[in-house]
Design an enzyme around this catalytic site. Structure first.
Site, PDB file in Angstrom:
ATOM      1  N   ASP A  82      23.890  17.308  -0.775  1.00  0.00           N
ATOM      2  CA  ASP A  82      23.917  17.642   0.614  1.00  0.00           C
ATOM      3  C   ASP A  82      23.980  16.364   1.309  1.00  0.00           C
ATOM      4  O   ASP A  82      23.189  15.292   0.980  1.00  0.00           O
ATOM      5  CB  ASP A  82      22.543  18.212   0.989  1.00  0.00           C
ATOM      6  CG  ASP A  82      22.590  18.751   2.577  1.00  0.00           C
ATOM      7  OD1 ASP A  82      23.732  19.251   3.077  1.00  0.00           O
ATOM      8  OD2 ASP A  82      21.569  18.984   2.978  1.00  0.00           O
ATOM      9  N   ASP A 104      29.264  12.950   3.827  1.00  0.00           N
ATOM     10  CA  ASP A 104      29.186  12.870   5.597  1.00  0.00           C
ATOM     11  C   ASP A 104      29.617  11.544   5.993  1.00  0.00           C
ATOM     12  O   ASP A 104      28.819  10.797   6.107  1.00  0.00           O
ATOM     13  CB  ASP A 104      27.572  13.386   5.837  1.00  0.00           C
ATOM     14  CG  ASP A 104      27.299  13.481   7.195  1.00  0.00           C
ATOM     15  OD1 ASP A 104      28.240  13.397   8.210  1.00  0.00           O
ATOM     16  OD2 ASP A 104      26.268  13.869   7.466  1.00  0.00           O
ATOM     17  N   GLU A 134      32.379  16.477   6.691  1.00  0.00           N
ATOM     18  CA  GLU A 134      31.724  16.866   8.107  1.00  0.00           C
ATOM     19  C   GLU A 134      32.481  16.049   9.181  1.00  0.00           C
ATOM     20  O   GLU A 134      32.858  14.970   9.162  1.00  0.00           O
ATOM     21  CB  GLU A 134      30.159  16.570   8.157  1.00  0.00           C
ATOM     22  CG  GLU A 134      29.597  16.880   9.529  1.00  0.00           C
ATOM     23  CD  GLU A 134      28.159  17.119   9.530  1.00  0.00           C
ATOM     24  OE1 GLU A 134      27.552  17.199   8.381  1.00  0.00           O
ATOM     25  OE2 GLU A 134      27.498  16.727  10.679  1.00  0.00           O
ATOM     26  N   HIS A 180      19.869  19.899  12.834  1.00  0.00           N
ATOM     27  CA  HIS A 180      18.716  19.942  11.814  1.00  0.00           C
ATOM     28  C   HIS A 180      17.099  20.229  12.139  1.00  0.00           C
ATOM     29  O   HIS A 180      17.144  19.672  13.405  1.00  0.00           O
ATOM     30  CB  HIS A 180      18.742  18.930  10.841  1.00  0.00           C
ATOM     31  CG  HIS A 180      20.154  18.467  10.175  1.00  0.00           C
ATOM     32  ND1 HIS A 180      21.077  17.591  10.194  1.00  0.00           N
ATOM     33  CD2 HIS A 180      20.734  19.496   9.134  1.00  0.00           C
ATOM     34  CE1 HIS A 180      22.182  17.843   9.445  1.00  0.00           C
ATOM     35  NE2 HIS A 180      22.014  19.117   8.785  1.00  0.00           N
ATOM     36  N   GLY A 181      16.333  20.644  11.423  1.00  0.00           N
ATOM     37  CA  GLY A 181      14.991  20.522  11.712  1.00  0.00           C
ATOM     38  C   GLY A 181      14.374  22.109  12.561  1.00  0.00           C
ATOM     39  O   GLY A 181      15.250  22.841  12.452  1.00  0.00           O
ATOM     40  N   HIS A 210      25.711  23.707   9.270  1.00  0.00           N
ATOM     41  CA  HIS A 210      24.407  23.333   8.849  1.00  0.00           C
ATOM     42  C   HIS A 210      23.668  23.426  10.076  1.00  0.00           C
ATOM     43  O   HIS A 210      23.730  23.901  11.097  1.00  0.00           O
ATOM     44  CB  HIS A 210      24.726  21.634   9.137  1.00  0.00           C
ATOM     45  CG  HIS A 210      25.474  21.099   7.627  1.00  0.00           C
ATOM     46  ND1 HIS A 210      24.926  20.460   6.739  1.00  0.00           N
ATOM     47  CD2 HIS A 210      26.589  21.349   7.020  1.00  0.00           C
ATOM     48  CE1 HIS A 210      25.458  20.178   5.795  1.00  0.00           C
ATOM     49  NE2 HIS A 210      26.855  20.846   5.985  1.00  0.00           N
ATOM     50  N   SER A 213      18.940  27.175  10.026  1.00  0.00           N
ATOM     51  CA  SER A 213      17.300  27.770   9.823  1.00  0.00           C
ATOM     52  C   SER A 213      17.358  28.628  10.992  1.00  0.00           C
ATOM     53  O   SER A 213      17.542  28.209  12.170  1.00  0.00           O
ATOM     54  CB  SER A 213      16.605  26.843   9.549  1.00  0.00           C
ATOM     55  OG  SER A 213      16.633  26.459   8.081  1.00  0.00           O
ATOM     56  N   ASP A 255      17.277  24.757   4.926  1.00  0.00           N
ATOM     57  CA  ASP A 255      16.322  23.824   4.396  1.00  0.00           C
ATOM     58  C   ASP A 255      14.867  24.253   5.130  1.00  0.00           C
ATOM     59  O   ASP A 255      13.901  24.396   4.570  1.00  0.00           O
ATOM     60  CB  ASP A 255      16.604  22.304   4.665  1.00  0.00           C
ATOM     61  CG  ASP A 255      15.714  21.582   3.837  1.00  0.00           C
ATOM     62  OD1 ASP A 255      14.862  21.830   3.242  1.00  0.00           O
ATOM     63  OD2 ASP A 255      16.058  20.189   3.793  1.00  0.00           O
ATOM     64  N   THR A 256      15.006  23.931   6.586  1.00  0.00           N
ATOM     65  CA  THR A 256      13.706  23.950   7.317  1.00  0.00           C
ATOM     66  C   THR A 256      12.985  25.333   6.891  1.00  0.00           C
ATOM     67  O   THR A 256      11.899  25.403   6.939  1.00  0.00           O
ATOM     68  CB  THR A 256      14.001  24.047   8.653  1.00  0.00           C
ATOM     69  OG1 THR A 256      14.605  22.372   8.814  1.00  0.00           O
ATOM     70  CG2 THR A 256      12.818  24.050   9.790  1.00  0.00           C
TER      71      THR A 256
HETATM   72  P1  13P Z   1      18.006  23.311   8.693  1.00  0.00           P
HETATM   73  O1  13P Z   1      17.233  22.086   9.050  1.00  0.00           O
HETATM   74  O2  13P Z   1      18.267  24.122   9.984  1.00  0.00           O
HETATM   75  O3  13P Z   1      17.382  24.207   7.672  1.00  0.00           O
HETATM   76  O4  13P Z   1      19.484  22.849   8.343  1.00  0.00           O
HETATM   77  C1  13P Z   1      19.846  22.302   6.990  1.00  0.00           C
HETATM   78  C2  13P Z   1      20.824  21.566   6.626  1.00  0.00           C
HETATM   79  O5  13P Z   1      21.908  21.748   7.451  1.00  0.00           O
HETATM   80  C3  13P Z   1      21.011  20.869   5.030  1.00  0.00           C
HETATM   81  O6  13P Z   1      22.542  20.318   5.144  1.00  0.00           O
HETATM   82  O1  G3H Z   2      20.363  18.225   6.460  1.00  0.00           O
HETATM   83  C1  G3H Z   2      19.097  17.521   5.974  1.00  0.00           C
HETATM   84  C2  G3H Z   2      18.348  18.285   4.943  1.00  0.00           C
HETATM   85  O2  G3H Z   2      17.576  19.029   5.775  1.00  0.00           O
HETATM   86  C3  G3H Z   2      17.502  17.315   4.144  1.00  0.00           C
HETATM   87  O3  G3H Z   2      16.784  16.501   4.680  1.00  0.00           O
HETATM   88  O4  G3H Z   2      16.866  14.240   3.707  1.00  0.00           O
HETATM   89  O5  G3H Z   2      14.670  15.343   4.243  1.00  0.00           O
HETATM   90  O6  G3H Z   2      15.735  15.982   2.317  1.00  0.00           O
HETATM   91  P1  G3H Z   2      15.965  15.547   3.668  1.00  0.00           P
HETATM   92 ZN    ZN Z   3      22.843  19.479   7.021  1.00  0.00          ZN
END
Ligand code: 13P
Ligand code: G3H
Ligand code: ZN
Length: 323
Positions: A82, A104, A134, A180-181, A210, A213, A255-256
């Site tokens: 990722d 990316d 991306e 993200h987040g 992306h 969440s 991820d979040t």
């Molecule tokens: P979230 O933070 O919304 O879970 O997105 C995760 C993501 O895009 C990882 O590449």
């Molecule tokens: O896109 C980002 C992901 O949520 C990865 O986050 O670098 O904290 O593992 P991280």
């Molecule tokens: Zn991402």
């Protein structure tokens, strides 16, 4: 079944208009949660690791764990890098056995992003490894965002066509309003669905969302109930997944939500059972919570029950039938 190159999994997702979930993993329990969910839901799945997750686990440890665990399954699983930042991390992951990588280059000017992605494609394709790139910037957007600001952040459809043609990438992550987040929107969730559809029609390749969440309110409340505090958290509602998939998204990154489920479960358990100190009880409970979230996503994204006994129900891949 050995790990599957992601482009093979995309064939069924494109032909049948659903999205495959990318689930970012942080530890053994996350890997187990993804695989158990995939098996129980008869769903393809993507296990993803960011550079920081790889650093945390150790590249070889991570690949060994995933490969061993996947070997016993009948559902297709891809192992994906990722947000790879450079050719070096991509090479390391390809060499270690990843079946998909993301490069990316979105923070670079267009030509530089194309060049970087081409370099990754040249290497990854020698090993049948899928490449996601991306274009556009995934910055959080205010409710009343000005059109010019939106245009400077969101993926430009004409640039996307040039980017896909010249870079040779297999899938494209686009910026359409998510970030993200746990804090994606100040007010109502707004995604540019028309832009997804236009980019899909113009490029014809699998598109990736992306920052997808959902940031469920019940998890945020549970975290608060047991002493945590994540004010102003807001995510992408389920209805937006349906629309995004209908317009051409074939991969959704989560991820979040997994982190929130893990944290909420651990806070709850430690608070409700003050005498517990067996890590297997604590992490086992959190693993179950992560798995529940993943199973829910597989249902919503339409990837559940897409696996027949023989494997993914693939139909001939045609980019023109993809939108
Ligand atoms: P979230 O933070 O919304 O879970 O997105 C995760 C993501 O895009 C990882 O590449
Ligand atoms: O896109 C980002 C992901 O949520 C990865 O986050 O670098 O904290 O593992 P991280
Ligand atoms: Zn991402």
């Amino acid at each position: 079944m050995p790990l599957v190159p992601l482009h093979e999994m995309y064939q069924d997702a494109v032909a049948n208009r659903y999205a495959i979930g990318q689930f970012n993993v942080s530890n053994l329990e996350f890997v187990q949660a993804v695989l158990e969910a995939a098996e129980e839901m008869n769903s393809p799945a993507i296990i993803a690791a960011s550079s920081s997750a790889i650093k945390y686990a150790g590249l070889e440890n991570l690949v060994a764990i995933v490969r061993t665990a996947v070997g016993n399954l009948d559902v297709p699983i891809a192992l994906h890098l990722d947000h790879g930042a450079d050719v070096e991390i991509v090479r390391q992951c390809v060499d270690a056995g990843f079946t998909s990588v993301m490069i990316d280059g979105s923070q670079h000017p267009l030509e530089e992003n194309i060049h970087l992605t081409q370099e990754v494609v040249d290497y990854a394709h020698m090993f049948n490894v899928t490449v996601e790139a991306e274009l556009g910037r995934l910055s959080g957007m205010e409710d009343e965002v000005k059109v010019e600001a939106k245009d400077s952040c969101y993926t430009d459809p004409d640039e996307a066509v040039k980017f896909v043609q010249e870079s040779g990438c297999d899938a494209l992550a686009i910026a359409v309003g998510t970030s993200h987040g746990a804090h994606k929107f100040k007010g109502e969730a707004k995604l540019d669905f028309d832009r997804i559809e236009t980019i899909k029609q113009m490029t014809g390749i699998p598109l990736v969302l992306h920052g997808a969440s959902g940031v469920p309110e019940d998890l945020i409340s549970k975290i608060s109930q047991y002493g945590g505090d994540i004010p102003g958290a807001k995510g992408v509602p389920d209805e937006a997944y349906h629309q995004a998939i209908d317009r051409g998204i074939n991969k959704i990154n989560i991820d979040t939500d997994l982190r929130l489920a893990f944290t909420a479960a651990i806070r709850e358990l430690l608070s409700s059972d003050p005498g517990v100190f067996d890590p297997r009880k604590i992490l086992g409970y959190a693993r179950q919570a992560v798995k529940t979230i993943i199973k829910g996503k597989m249902e919503v994204l339409g990837s559940a029950n897409r696996v027949s006994v023989e494997g993914v129900e693939t139909e001939p891949y045609s980019i023109t039938s993809s939108s």
